[in-house]
Write a protein that holds these residues in place. Structure first.
Motif, PDB file in Angstrom:
ATOM      1  N   VAL A  83       0.397  -1.431   0.448  1.00 26.86           N
ATOM      2  CA  VAL A  83      -0.119  -0.041  -0.381  1.00 26.86           C
ATOM      3  C   VAL A  83       0.787   1.382   0.343  1.00 26.86           C
ATOM      4  CG1 VAL A  83      -1.483   1.389   1.512  1.00 26.86           C
ATOM      5  CG2 VAL A  83      -1.494  -1.118   0.768  1.00 26.86           C
ATOM      6  N   LEU A  84       0.557   2.040  -0.944  1.00 28.28           N
ATOM      7  CA  LEU A  84       1.249   2.760  -1.143  1.00 28.28           C
ATOM      8  C   LEU A  84       0.361   4.951  -1.477  1.00 28.28           C
ATOM      9  CD1 LEU A  84       4.070   4.774  -1.233  1.00 28.28           C
ATOM     10  CD2 LEU A  84       3.544   4.445  -4.054  1.00 28.28           C
ATOM     11  N   PRO A 119       7.965 -10.428 -12.978  1.00 27.55           N
ATOM     12  CA  PRO A 119       7.008  -9.343 -11.928  1.00 27.55           C
ATOM     13  C   PRO A 119       5.866  -9.422 -12.894  1.00 27.55           C
ATOM     14  CG  PRO A 119       9.030  -8.330 -12.368  1.00 27.55           C
ATOM     15  CD  PRO A 119       8.949  -9.750 -13.002  1.00 27.55           C
ATOM     16  N   ILE A 120       4.427  -8.670 -11.932  1.00 28.77           N
ATOM     17  CA  ILE A 120       3.329  -8.060 -12.304  1.00 28.77           C
ATOM     18  C   ILE A 120       3.407  -7.691 -11.280  1.00 28.77           C
ATOM     19  CG2 ILE A 120       0.796  -8.401 -13.032  1.00 28.77           C
ATOM     20  CD1 ILE A 120       1.324 -11.691 -13.771  1.00 28.77           C
ATOM     21  N   ILE A 121       2.743  -6.003 -11.999  1.00 30.23           N
ATOM     22  CA  ILE A 121       2.585  -4.625 -11.597  1.00 30.23           C
ATOM     23  C   ILE A 121       1.048  -4.678 -11.285  1.00 30.23           C
ATOM     24  CG2 ILE A 121       2.793  -2.549 -10.356  1.00 30.23           C
ATOM     25  CD1 ILE A 121       5.870  -2.889 -10.983  1.00 30.23           C
ATOM     26  N   VAL A 122       0.240  -4.216 -10.816  1.00 30.64           N
ATOM     27  CA  VAL A 122      -1.154  -3.909 -10.770  1.00 30.64           C
ATOM     28  C   VAL A 122      -1.118  -2.743  -9.483  1.00 30.64           C
ATOM     29  CG1 VAL A 122      -3.475  -4.766 -10.231  1.00 30.64           C
ATOM     30  CG2 VAL A 122      -1.831  -5.859 -11.295  1.00 30.64           C
ATOM     31  N   LEU A 123      -1.526  -1.172 -10.578  1.00 30.66           N
ATOM     32  CA  LEU A 123      -1.728   0.084  -9.505  1.00 30.66           C
ATOM     33  C   LEU A 123      -3.041  -0.370  -9.259  1.00 30.66           C
ATOM     34  CD1 LEU A 123       0.950   1.955 -11.085  1.00 30.66           C
ATOM     35  CD2 LEU A 123       0.913   0.539  -8.602  1.00 30.66           C
ATOM     36  N   THR A 124      -3.781  -0.091  -7.831  1.00 25.06           N
ATOM     37  CA  THR A 124      -5.896   0.273  -7.967  1.00 25.06           C
ATOM     38  C   THR A 124      -5.875   1.521  -6.930  1.00 25.06           C
ATOM     39  OG1 THR A 124      -5.897  -0.745  -5.313  1.00 25.06           O
ATOM     40  CG2 THR A 124      -5.822  -2.258  -7.861  1.00 25.06           C
ATOM     41  N   SER A 164     -10.884   2.308  -3.524  1.00 24.62           N
ATOM     42  CA  SER A 164     -12.354   1.379  -3.781  1.00 24.62           C
ATOM     43  C   SER A 164     -11.523  -0.112  -4.258  1.00 24.62           C
ATOM     44  CB  SER A 164     -12.528   1.997  -4.581  1.00 24.62           C
ATOM     45  OG  SER A 164     -12.873   1.940  -6.383  1.00 24.62           O
ATOM     46  N   GLY A 165     -10.081  -0.420  -5.383  1.00 30.40           N
ATOM     47  CA  GLY A 165      -9.852  -1.459  -5.894  1.00 30.40           C
ATOM     48  C   GLY A 165      -9.240  -1.418  -7.133  1.00 30.40           C
TER      49      GLY A 165
END
Length: 67
Positions: free
Chosen positions: A27-28, A51-56, A59-60
């Motif tokens: 969490v950033l 690696p896979i990066i997912v930014l949310t 609310s997700g």
């Protein structure tokens, strides 16, 4: 899955995934329109990981991803 680790920029995170399919979550907090560079290195460091990066958002909802 473990609770996401809270981190603050600037930061370098290092870790290991013990089993296939494992993942780490962080969490950033960032401000609207703030620009951040997020990079995941594995192969260049000699590790067999894709690696896979997912930014949310809070609310997700996925706002960006990189595979």
């Amino acid at each position: 899955m473990h609770q996401p680790m809270k981190i603050a920029a600037p930061v370098v995170v290092s870790g290991r995934l013990p089993s296939p399919g494992d993942a780490h979550q962080f969490v950033l907090e960032a401000k609207a329109k703030e620009r951040l560079r997020i990079k995941a290195d594995a192969i260049s460091l000699g590790f067999p990981l894709d690696p896979i990066i997912v930014l949310t958002d809070q609310s997700g909802k996925v706002v960006a991803e990189s595979d």
